[in-house]
Design a protein around this motif. Structure first.
Motif, mmCIF file in Angstrom:
data_model
loop_
_atom_site.group_PDB
_atom_site.id
_atom_site.type_symbol
_atom_site.label_atom_id
_atom_site.label_comp_id
_atom_site.label_asym_id
_atom_site.label_seq_id
_atom_site.Cartn_x
_atom_site.Cartn_y
_atom_site.Cartn_z
ATOM 1 N N ALA A 45 2.186 12.508 -1.139
ATOM 2 C CA ALA A 45 0.815 12.775 -2.014
ATOM 3 C C ALA A 45 1.177 11.805 -3.242
ATOM 4 O O ALA A 45 2.217 11.911 -3.889
ATOM 5 N N GLY A 46 -0.030 11.194 -3.851
ATOM 6 C CA GLY A 46 0.174 10.235 -4.878
ATOM 7 C C GLY A 46 0.411 8.802 -4.682
ATOM 8 O O GLY A 46 0.426 8.044 -5.645
ATOM 9 N N GLU A 47 0.901 8.531 -3.349
ATOM 10 C CA GLU A 47 1.126 7.168 -3.266
ATOM 11 C C GLU A 47 -0.078 6.280 -2.397
ATOM 12 O O GLU A 47 -0.774 6.952 -1.703
ATOM 13 N N ALA A 48 -0.058 4.916 -2.677
ATOM 14 C CA ALA A 48 -1.054 4.228 -2.096
ATOM 15 C C ALA A 48 -0.523 3.063 -1.070
ATOM 16 O O ALA A 48 0.648 2.949 -1.398
ATOM 17 N N PHE A 49 -1.247 2.670 -0.360
ATOM 18 C CA PHE A 49 -0.679 1.765 0.558
ATOM 19 C C PHE A 49 -2.003 0.665 0.823
ATOM 20 O O PHE A 49 -3.226 0.898 0.601
ATOM 21 N N PHE A 50 -1.721 -0.481 1.723
ATOM 22 C CA PHE A 50 -2.351 -1.475 1.608
ATOM 23 C C PHE A 50 -2.174 -2.078 3.189
ATOM 24 O O PHE A 50 -1.059 -2.292 3.384
ATOM 25 N N VAL A 51 -3.651 -2.369 4.224
ATOM 26 C CA VAL A 51 -3.437 -2.702 5.173
ATOM 27 C C VAL A 51 -3.956 -4.278 5.325
ATOM 28 O O VAL A 51 -5.229 -4.113 5.005
ATOM 29 N N PRO A 52 -3.228 -5.265 5.656
ATOM 30 C CA PRO A 52 -4.429 -6.606 5.776
ATOM 31 C C PRO A 52 -5.132 -6.416 6.835
ATOM 32 O O PRO A 52 -5.037 -5.778 7.930
ATOM 33 N N ALA A 53 -6.279 -7.270 6.627
ATOM 34 C CA ALA A 53 -7.067 -7.402 7.654
ATOM 35 C C ALA A 53 -6.499 -7.867 9.105
ATOM 36 O O ALA A 53 -5.613 -8.639 8.947
#
Length: 86
Positions: A45-53
């Motif tokens: 909780a509190g962490e972010a993520f990114f997934v490329p297209a």
């Protein structure tokens, strides 16, 4: 587009792709994020993520309580938000 998803313990989204980028934030719980070509990551909780297209990925609740995630998808109008991978 934004969506809030909730997963019970042990439940996975299933391998899928998005035609655009995904930006996510773990609201509650523990997420195991697996993106093809990258090391698996465990997010709290509190962490972010990114997934490329176009990246094939899956997310699973590996905690003992519910997992709540807020995701923002950058998707061209008229395209599907997600496509399952078999």
């Amino acid at each position: 587009m934004q969506a809030r998803a909730e997963f019970a313990p042990g439940v996975a989204a299933g391998r899928h792709t998005h035609p655009g980028e995904e930006f996510g934030y773990v609201i509650e719980g523990t997420l195991l994020l697996e993106v093809d070509g990258q090391p698996a990551r465990t997010l709290q909780a509190g962490e972010a993520f990114f997934v490329p297209a176009g990246a094939i990925h899956d997310g699973k609740n590996v905690g003992s309580g519910n997992l709540k995630v807020l995701a923002t998808y950058v998707v061209e109008k008229g395209k599907p938000v997600a496509t399952p991978i078999k």
